[in-house]
Scaffold this motif. Structure first.
Motif, mmCIF file in Angstrom:
data_model
loop_
_atom_site.group_PDB
_atom_site.id
_atom_site.type_symbol
_atom_site.label_atom_id
_atom_site.label_comp_id
_atom_site.label_asym_id
_atom_site.label_seq_id
_atom_site.Cartn_x
_atom_site.Cartn_y
_atom_site.Cartn_z
ATOM 1 N N ASP A 189 28.496 -3.857 -40.911
ATOM 2 C CA ASP A 189 28.026 -3.661 -42.280
ATOM 3 C C ASP A 189 28.169 -4.928 -43.104
ATOM 4 O OD1 ASP A 189 27.377 -1.089 -41.670
ATOM 5 O OD2 ASP A 189 29.225 -0.217 -42.460
ATOM 6 N N ASN A 190 29.243 -5.680 -42.871
ATOM 7 C CA ASN A 190 29.438 -6.916 -43.631
ATOM 8 C C ASN A 190 28.381 -7.953 -43.280
ATOM 9 O OD1 ASN A 190 31.669 -5.887 -44.925
ATOM 10 N ND2 ASN A 190 33.124 -6.734 -43.453
ATOM 11 N N GLU A 191 28.026 -8.074 -42.000
ATOM 12 C CA GLU A 191 26.992 -9.024 -41.597
ATOM 13 C C GLU A 191 25.639 -8.634 -42.180
ATOM 14 O OE1 GLU A 191 27.235 -8.879 -37.405
ATOM 15 O OE2 GLU A 191 28.895 -10.302 -37.252
ATOM 16 N N SER A 192 25.329 -7.357 -42.134
ATOM 17 C CA SER A 192 24.059 -6.898 -42.701
ATOM 18 C C SER A 192 24.026 -7.092 -44.204
ATOM 19 C CB SER A 192 23.844 -5.420 -42.353
ATOM 20 O OG SER A 192 23.828 -5.219 -40.953
ATOM 21 N N ALA A 193 25.140 -6.845 -44.874
ATOM 22 C CA ALA A 193 25.186 -7.029 -46.323
ATOM 23 C C ALA A 193 25.022 -8.496 -46.693
ATOM 24 C CB ALA A 193 26.504 -6.486 -46.874
ATOM 25 N N THR A 194 25.617 -9.398 -45.911
ATOM 26 C CA THR A 194 25.477 -10.830 -46.187
ATOM 27 C C THR A 194 24.039 -11.280 -45.996
ATOM 28 O OG1 THR A 194 27.762 -11.203 -45.470
ATOM 29 C CG2 THR A 194 26.316 -13.114 -45.553
ATOM 30 N N GLU A 195 23.422 -10.830 -44.930
ATOM 31 C CA GLU A 195 22.029 -11.207 -44.686
ATOM 32 C C GLU A 195 21.107 -10.632 -45.763
ATOM 33 O OE1 GLU A 195 18.811 -11.079 -40.975
ATOM 34 O OE2 GLU A 195 20.919 -10.530 -40.681
ATOM 35 N N ALA A 196 21.361 -9.414 -46.188
ATOM 36 C CA ALA A 196 20.553 -8.824 -47.255
ATOM 37 C C ALA A 196 20.735 -9.584 -48.562
ATOM 38 C CB ALA A 196 20.932 -7.353 -47.437
ATOM 39 N N SER A 197 21.958 -10.034 -48.821
ATOM 40 C CA SER A 197 22.217 -10.806 -50.036
ATOM 41 C C SER A 197 21.419 -12.101 -50.045
ATOM 42 C CB SER A 197 23.711 -11.103 -50.155
ATOM 43 O OG SER A 197 23.984 -11.907 -51.275
ATOM 44 N N TYR A 198 21.309 -12.753 -48.893
ATOM 45 C CA TYR A 198 20.519 -13.983 -48.805
ATOM 46 C C TYR A 198 19.035 -13.702 -48.997
ATOM 47 C CZ TYR A 198 24.140 -17.296 -47.420
ATOM 48 O OH TYR A 198 25.216 -18.131 -47.435
ATOM 49 N N ASN A 199 18.553 -12.606 -48.452
ATOM 50 C CA ASN A 199 17.133 -12.276 -48.619
ATOM 51 C C ASN A 199 16.786 -12.008 -50.079
ATOM 52 O OD1 ASN A 199 15.515 -11.888 -45.914
ATOM 53 N ND2 ASN A 199 17.572 -11.154 -45.482
ATOM 54 N N VAL A 200 17.622 -11.257 -50.760
ATOM 55 C CA VAL A 200 17.359 -10.966 -52.170
ATOM 56 C C VAL A 200 17.452 -12.245 -53.002
ATOM 57 C CG1 VAL A 200 18.150 -9.663 -54.168
ATOM 58 C CG2 VAL A 200 18.136 -8.584 -51.921
ATOM 59 N N SER A 201 18.431 -13.092 -52.713
ATOM 60 C CA SER A 201 18.567 -14.354 -53.453
ATOM 61 C C SER A 201 17.360 -15.247 -53.237
ATOM 62 C CB SER A 201 19.842 -15.076 -53.013
ATOM 63 O OG SER A 201 20.986 -14.283 -53.233
ATOM 64 N N TYR A 202 16.801 -15.216 -52.042
ATOM 65 C CA TYR A 202 15.603 -16.010 -51.758
ATOM 66 C C TYR A 202 14.430 -15.554 -52.620
ATOM 67 C CZ TYR A 202 11.701 -17.952 -49.067
ATOM 68 O OH TYR A 202 10.543 -18.604 -48.697
ATOM 69 N N HIS A 203 14.257 -14.246 -52.760
ATOM 70 C CA HIS A 203 13.168 -13.729 -53.590
ATOM 71 C C HIS A 203 13.421 -14.000 -55.076
ATOM 72 C CE1 HIS A 203 10.839 -11.798 -50.429
ATOM 73 N NE2 HIS A 203 11.962 -11.317 -49.922
ATOM 74 N N ILE A 204 14.686 -13.984 -55.488
ATOM 75 C CA ILE A 204 14.993 -14.317 -56.881
ATOM 76 C C ILE A 204 14.618 -15.762 -57.178
ATOM 77 C CG2 ILE A 204 16.881 -14.628 -58.522
ATOM 78 C CD1 ILE A 204 18.243 -12.215 -57.297
ATOM 79 N N ALA A 205 14.926 -16.654 -56.251
ATOM 80 C CA ALA A 205 14.576 -18.063 -56.444
ATOM 81 C C ALA A 205 13.068 -18.261 -56.444
ATOM 82 C CB ALA A 205 15.221 -18.914 -55.354
ATOM 83 N N LEU A 206 12.344 -17.542 -55.596
ATOM 84 C CA LEU A 206 10.886 -17.676 -55.566
ATOM 85 C C LEU A 206 10.249 -17.195 -56.864
ATOM 86 C CD1 LEU A 206 9.912 -16.538 -51.943
ATOM 87 C CD2 LEU A 206 9.810 -18.840 -52.878
ATOM 88 N N SER A 207 10.822 -16.167 -57.458
ATOM 89 C CA SER A 207 10.246 -15.629 -58.686
ATOM 90 C C SER A 207 10.620 -16.426 -59.917
ATOM 91 C CB SER A 207 10.687 -14.176 -58.875
ATOM 92 O OG SER A 207 12.092 -14.094 -59.039
ATOM 93 N N GLY A 208 11.662 -17.277 -59.814
ATOM 94 C CA GLY A 208 12.092 -18.057 -60.960
ATOM 95 C C GLY A 208 12.848 -17.254 -61.993
ATOM 96 N N GLU A 209 13.319 -16.060 -61.641
ATOM 97 C CA GLU A 209 14.044 -15.225 -62.589
ATOM 98 C C GLU A 209 15.514 -15.636 -62.668
ATOM 99 O OE1 GLU A 209 12.746 -13.065 -64.537
ATOM 100 O OE2 GLU A 209 10.712 -13.042 -63.697
ATOM 101 N N ALA A 210 16.211 -15.089 -63.653
ATOM 102 C CA ALA A 210 17.628 -15.367 -63.823
ATOM 103 C C ALA A 210 18.434 -14.752 -62.682
ATOM 104 C CB ALA A 210 18.112 -14.820 -65.161
ATOM 105 N N HIS A 211 19.599 -15.352 -62.388
ATOM 106 C CA HIS A 211 20.420 -14.872 -61.275
ATOM 107 C C HIS A 211 20.971 -13.477 -61.536
ATOM 108 C CE1 HIS A 211 21.329 -19.387 -60.367
ATOM 109 N NE2 HIS A 211 20.087 -19.041 -60.088
ATOM 110 N N THR A 212 21.161 -13.134 -62.797
ATOM 111 C CA THR A 212 21.744 -11.831 -63.128
ATOM 112 C C THR A 212 20.813 -10.664 -62.853
ATOM 113 O OG1 THR A 212 20.995 -12.151 -65.414
ATOM 114 C CG2 THR A 212 23.254 -12.800 -64.897
ATOM 115 N N ILE A 213 19.551 -10.950 -62.555
ATOM 116 C CA ILE A 213 18.612 -9.859 -62.305
ATOM 117 C C ILE A 213 18.971 -9.101 -61.036
ATOM 118 C CG2 ILE A 213 16.957 -11.205 -60.946
ATOM 119 C CD1 ILE A 213 14.719 -9.742 -62.355
ATOM 120 N N GLY A 214 19.680 -9.773 -60.104
ATOM 121 C CA GLY A 214 20.057 -9.099 -58.867
ATOM 122 C C GLY A 214 21.005 -7.943 -59.098
#
Length: 693
Positions: A189-214
């Protein structure tokens, strides 16, 4: 006791082995001086000696049975096992100095009759596991009992409990079951959660939104979706995905570092690259430098962001060069591979960008420099006759009179809605080149009736809207700037080559000559807005206006020829190699022979019609390396500054006045790069897979 044990061993061992055992047993008894009465009382001397005998016999037969260790004169636990399964397992308990013997665990054998319960064997046939042929579930060796196999069949596969053995045999022999089982790797679960966190952060960076939106939006929405689609148990697992402000910032930096690492590796193995650079100021007052690189990778020419840095001190040409040079030296990228540098500074301009380009050409002697073709086009279209320039300035003043006053804009909107106009607002005009001046003038011309009703008579330019001559000039300016903007847009985009730009300019020069000749003949069909206005009012164009239009068109053509000089076309073979019949002056004999071989290949000719020019020559590197590398080197230079202009637009949208302290470089690396980060590789580098990291 020793003699009796040796006699027992003599049944299966020869004399030499027996003598060897006796000598080692004697040494063992003399070196292990233990209280004899205690050993005899516990009855453990025989067991200890037997254990030692098993080791000696095994060593004599070259079979490793057990290990006896001595540490601080205390016997340590050891486990003995023979390959033939004839010796018993020894279990030694050191704290009580006890030696106990336990029988070897029983291993069940597989029987062919077990197939009637739907089970085959898996693994070693001497000690197999039970595998169900229906669900592929693997049971332990202890489950190889008819009662346990029957219970699995009746509970898990009740529909097949009455089937005979032929059914299971047929199912076992099917092609699907003959395939080797694929290993199933399940992340924690920890490995999957870490990988999911990176995927969401990647989409946040692509959208140019604030980090707190996650944490404020994405995670609550994901929990609601999972709760409604599945259940609350699965929804709770989303809490393990860390999307806090600081965590997302760290994730974005890791993603940007992975993209940068991949880009550096590509630049080190490529044959050459070209640069495009520009500098601007951000909302916090920092001087930001953007550098893009163009290179060949695999079978295509790629464009990526090389550098996004803020200049902390003076934004001079030397500082710009030092920033780029430090990046090159840090990552060991050779300057000799640089073939061209594109900027917004011409050779005649003396500025910080021009100075930086000069320093780059000093460390890369074979590099050339080029002036952005969009800048040339923007400079050329600024020249026009005084009569047309006055109309343009007055039109801008009318627009600013409305747009600069919000109250006036609201009143105009209400008026346009009541009059049923096609539009309800004017477009703001600026001197920035990438905004469409043609659309601004067209919108003003289309709302001329509404503006005539709206404009106060006290405004000094209100009479212009009733002046037919002024409206004719305005209609012409709207048409000509619309056409020029269309040409400008066609030269923008990715993978635009010099050939593409010069083809567009050649077409525009021919059109300008055609338009001028048509206006001289009083034919205005090539200008739709002007033509419709003349038809609507059933009027004609004065000779003064015609002469001003012709003068503007011919002057525009001569100015474009000045900025886009016609040179000898020695590189025409790159644009279309199949039209070359004579050796070009820029090619040596060996390259021309390779070009002949290339043009004689029918498959290559078919690929030329299907692929773009960049991909066509990049795909021929392996088959025709000499001529293909030469063509790619000609196609590498940037033609325009489109990427830098787009990059600064993204930068301004990301680093706003509400995020002045943001380090936007990692965001720009992700948003402006064509390389997708390898999230799996990033997660594998993490030593901790804890959900809070």
């Amino acid at each position: 006791t020793i003699a009796r044990l040796v006699c027992i061993l003599s049944y299966n061992l020869n004399t030499f082995v027996i003598l060897n055992v006796c000598s080692k047993l004697t040494m063992f008894c003399t070196t292990n001086s233990l209280p004899m009465d205690l050993l005899l009382k516990q009855g453990s001397l025989k067991q200890e000696v037997e254990s030692f005998c098993y080791q000696i016999v095994s060593e004599s037969n070259d079979q490793k049975v057990g290990i006896l260790q001595s540490e601080d004169k205390q016997l340590q636990p050891s486990v003995s096992k023979t390959s033939e399964g004839e010796l018993s397992r020894v279990k030694f308990i050191s704290n009580s100095n006890k030696i106990t013997f336990s029988k070897k665990p029983k291993r069940r054998k597989y029987d062919e009759s077990y197939l009637s319960f739907g089970f085959t064997y898996f693994g070693n046939r001497d000690a197999p596991h039970a595998q169900c042929v229906l669900c592929k579930k693997i049971l332990s060796n202890s489950s190889l009992a008819p009662s346990k196999l029957r219970r699995h069949l009746e509970t898990k596969h009740a529909a097949y409990k009455d089937k005979d053995i032929s059914f299971f045999k047929q199912h076992l022999d099917s092609p699907e079951n003959n395939k080797p089982p694929m290993p199933k790797i399940v992340n924690t679960d920890n490995e999957s959660a870490t990988e999911a966190s990176y995927n969401v952060s990647y989409h946040i960076a692509l959208s140019g939104e604030a980090h707190t939106i996650g944490e404020l939006l994405i995670k609550p929405c994901a929990k609601d979706v999972v709760m409604r689609m599945f259940d609350e148990q699965y929804s709770k697992k989303i809490d393990a995905v860390q999307l806090s402000n600081s965590t997302v910032a760290r994730r974005i930096k890791d993603l940007a570092a992975d993209i940068e690492e991949e880009l550096v590796c590509r630049l080190k193995i490529c044959d050459g690259f070209s640069l495009q650079l520009d500098e601007s100021a951000d909302v916090s007052g920092l001087a930001v430098l953007l550098v893009f690189v163009r290179y060949r990778f695999n079978k295509s020419i790629e464009e990526d962001l090389l550098l996004c840095e803020s200049l902390q001190s003076n934004a001079t040409g030397e500082e710009i060069f030092n920033c780029i040079n430090n990046f090159m030296q840090k990552h060991e990228i050779e300057w000799e591979k640089c073939v061209d540098v594109c900027s917004d500074a011409s050779r005649a301009v003396d500025g910080k960008i021009a100075e930086a380009v000069t320093l780059i050409k000093y460390v890369a002697p074979e590099s050339t420099s080029s002036h952005c073709l969009l800048y040339r086009h923007a400079l050329a279209v600024k020249i026009m006759p005084a009569s047309l320039k006055n109309v343009l300035d007055q039109a801008v003043q009318i627009i600013n009179y409305i747009k600069a006053r919000p109250h006036q804009s609201r009143l105009l909107k209400i008026l346009c809605e009541e009059m049923g106009a096609q539009h309800t607002a004017l477009l703001l005009n600026t001197e920035i080149r990438w905004l469409s001046r043609g659309k601004v003038l067209v919108r003003l011309f289309e709302l001329r009736r509404e503006l005539l009703v709206f404009m106060d008579s006290a405004f000094r330019l209100s009479d212009c809207l009733t002046n037919s001559s002024w409206l004719l000039r305005l209609a012409y300016l709207a048409d000509i700037f619309t056409k020029l903007n269309e040409v400008n847009l066609s030269m923008q985009g990715k993978n635009v080559t010099v050939f593409t730009v010069f083809d567009k300019m050649s077409s525009l020069l021919r059109k300008l000559e055609f338009w001028a000749s048509s206006v001289e003949e009083e034919n205005f069909d090539c200008f739709p807005t002007l033509s419709d206005f003349l038809t609507e009012n059933n009027s004609t164009v004065d000779k003064d206006i015609c002469s001003a239009i012709v003068q503007h068109l011919r002057g525009l053509r001569s100015t474009l020829l000045k900025y886009f000089t016609v040179t000898n076309d020695n590189n025409a073979w790159v644009r279309n190699p199949f039209t070359v019949t004579v050796k070009p002056a820029s090619l040596v004999a060996r390259d021309y022979e390779s070009l002949i071989d290339l043009t004689s290949d029918s498959q290559v000719k078919q690929n030329f019609s299907e692929l773009s020019l960049n991909d066509f020559w990049s795909s021929l590197i392996q088959e025709y390396p000499c001529i293909a590398r030469r063509a790619v080197r000609i196609l590498l230079p940037f033609a325009t500054m489109h990427l830098c202009e787009t990059g600064f637009s993204y930068y301004a949208a990301t680093k706003t006045k509400y995020r002045k302290r943001l380090d936007a470089a990692p965001h720009m690396r992700i948003r402006l790069s064509n390389i997708t980060p390898n999230i799996k590789r990033i997660c594998d580098k993490k030593t901790q897979k804890h959900c809070s990291h």
